[in-house]
Scaffold this active site. Structure first.
Site, PDB file in Angstrom:
ATOM      1  N   GLN A 290      36.612 -75.707  15.736  1.00 43.08           N
ATOM      2  CA  GLN A 290      36.655 -74.900  16.953  1.00 43.08           C
ATOM      3  C   GLN A 290      37.832 -73.925  16.888  1.00 43.08           C
ATOM      4  OE1 GLN A 290      38.161 -76.014  20.931  1.00 43.08           O
ATOM      5  NE2 GLN A 290      36.021 -75.912  21.601  1.00 43.08           N
TER       6      GLN A 290
ATOM      7  N   TYR B 103      41.083 -70.708  28.534  1.00 46.25           N
ATOM      8  CA  TYR B 103      41.817 -70.085  27.435  1.00 46.25           C
ATOM      9  C   TYR B 103      41.391 -68.624  27.264  1.00 46.25           C
ATOM     10  CZ  TYR B 103      43.269 -74.870  26.924  1.00 46.25           C
ATOM     11  OH  TYR B 103      43.787 -76.109  27.198  1.00 46.25           O
TER      12      TYR B 103
ATOM     13  N   ARG C 167      31.403 -72.129  22.877  1.00 50.55           N
ATOM     14  CA  ARG C 167      31.466 -73.089  23.982  1.00 50.55           C
ATOM     15  C   ARG C 167      31.880 -72.357  25.253  1.00 50.55           C
ATOM     16  NH1 ARG C 167      35.050 -78.146  25.826  1.00 50.55           N
ATOM     17  NH2 ARG C 167      33.404 -79.710  25.936  1.00 50.55           N
TER      18      ARG C 167
ATOM     19  N   GLY D 245      33.238 -86.877  24.616  1.00 48.21           N
ATOM     20  CA  GLY D 245      34.637 -86.814  24.246  1.00 48.21           C
ATOM     21  C   GLY D 245      35.274 -88.177  24.126  1.00 48.21           C
TER      22      GLY D 245
END
Length: 359
Positions: free
Chosen positions: A98, A179, A226, A310
């Site tokens: 990622q 982000y 994502r 996760g």
């Protein structure tokens, strides 16, 4: 649930099941961004899932936000990741790195060049961040110039090439969780007046350019993204136009033929249906907080092609085996999520049957 354990085509690969390890920051890299000594074992232990998506990995010095996160833009980074990808492949797994640019979610004390963070606009997130000096307020970032935005697209492109050189099967662009990519989407984080700000088309432009550049560099079938529509993390507010922005964004991304779209969203079923309607390719769905009882429901309903997990994968290296057997799951240790040694990283116990049950 049996459909979860059948092969599925994703991009150029046939994965052995419909289960994905979601990206999770672990902050165990060296301070120069080279993956830590235990990273290869950590990821390899979890190679029974169909696809591993690594922790967020910065594409440049400017891209780092947190302490001890890995990079993928120097030869040392590439060499470190080669150990990880080789270990995963040896155990029959597939792994996408990622690519995460933290943008304004950064502190100068955490980066190799100790410079002010960069972002679409000079607007601080209004939250603190952990540094070697303890928790500190994040200072306002410096707004990227238009030329620097284009350079950042090239940084992502170069990092993707480096990821493939390191043996990764592909890359996932981190366009979620507050982000840099999502900062461009949000009007309260992006007040630009150039072609990257203002209208929906302009605020989506950076994400589309990054995806297009990476697809051109390594192949669309090894490129993914994502998104976390509407997630108000780290001060992000996408406003009333958020759903319309994602309708435009997903429609444009769909034209690229990417390996998959990874959506992180809890609730908001109308928006999920909206995305599913516009995305004709493979969809991975991560629902934070999804219970054990809900595992497999989204694949069974046809809403998602794969499901990402996760903490359940973090705490259960034999996650797939435990699902097949209906066995209990280990609980995750939150105080070992970030930083430290092997405790809470590579020492979660597997079932005694792990060696005799195949996945």
């Amino acid at each position: 649930m049996s459909a979860l354990f059948t092969p599925v085509r994703v991009g150029r690969y046939t994965l052995k099941n419909h289960l994905v390890m979601a990206p999770m920051t672990r902050s165990r890299a060296s301070l120069d961004g080279t993956p830590g000594e235990l990273a290869a074992e950590y990821y390899a232990q979890r190679a029974s899932v169909g696809l591993i998506v690594t922790e967020g990995t910065q594409p440049s010095d400017d891209g780092q936000g947190y302490l001890a996160t890995p990079g993928i833009y120097t030869e040392a980074h590439v060499d470190g990741w080669k150990n990880v990808t080789a270990a995963v492949h040896e155990r029959g797994g597939r792994i996408f790195i990622q690519l995460m640019h933290a943008g304004r979610m950064s502190h100068p004390d955490n980066t190799p060049h100790h410079r002010q963070g960069v972002a679409p606009s000079a607007i601080a997130p209004g939250v603190p961040m952990f540094t070697l000096k303890g928790m500190q307020d994040i200072p306002a970032p410096r707004a990227l110039t238009t030329a620097e935005v284009r350079q950042t697209v090239d940084d992502f492109r170069f990092a993707a090439r480096q990821a493939i050189a390191a043996g990764a099967d592909g890359v996932e662009i981190h366009g979620a969780n507050g982000y840099l990519v999502q900062q461009f989407f949000a009007p309260n984080a992006n007040t630009r007046t150039d072609k990257y700000g203002g209208s929906i088309d302009n605020r989506a432009r950076f994400a589309i350019e990054v995806a297009t550049a990476i697809a051109g560099e390594i192949g669309a079938d090894r490129t993914a993204i994502r998104l976390s529509p509407g997630t108000p993390l780290w001060g992000i507010d996408e406003g009333a136009e958020g759903p319309a922005l994602y309708r435009h964004l997903v429609t444009e991304l769909d034209k690229l033929g990417l390996a998959y779209l990874h959506v992180s969203l809890q609730g908001n079923e109308p928006q999920l249906a909206d995305i599913r309607e516009r995305w004709r390719g493979t969809l991975i769905l991560n629902r934070p907080g999804r219970t054990r009882e809900a595992v497999g429901a989204d694949v069974a309903s046809g809403l998602a092609d794969l499901e990402a997990y996760g903490q359940m994968v973090l705490a259960n290296p034999d996650f797939v085996t435990r699902l097949k057997l209906g066995a209990p799951m280990n609980d995750a240790l939150p105080n070992a999520f970030f930083g430290g040694d092997g405790r809470g990283y590579i020492d979660y116990p597997a079932l005694a049957l792990t060696d005799t049950v195949t996945s």
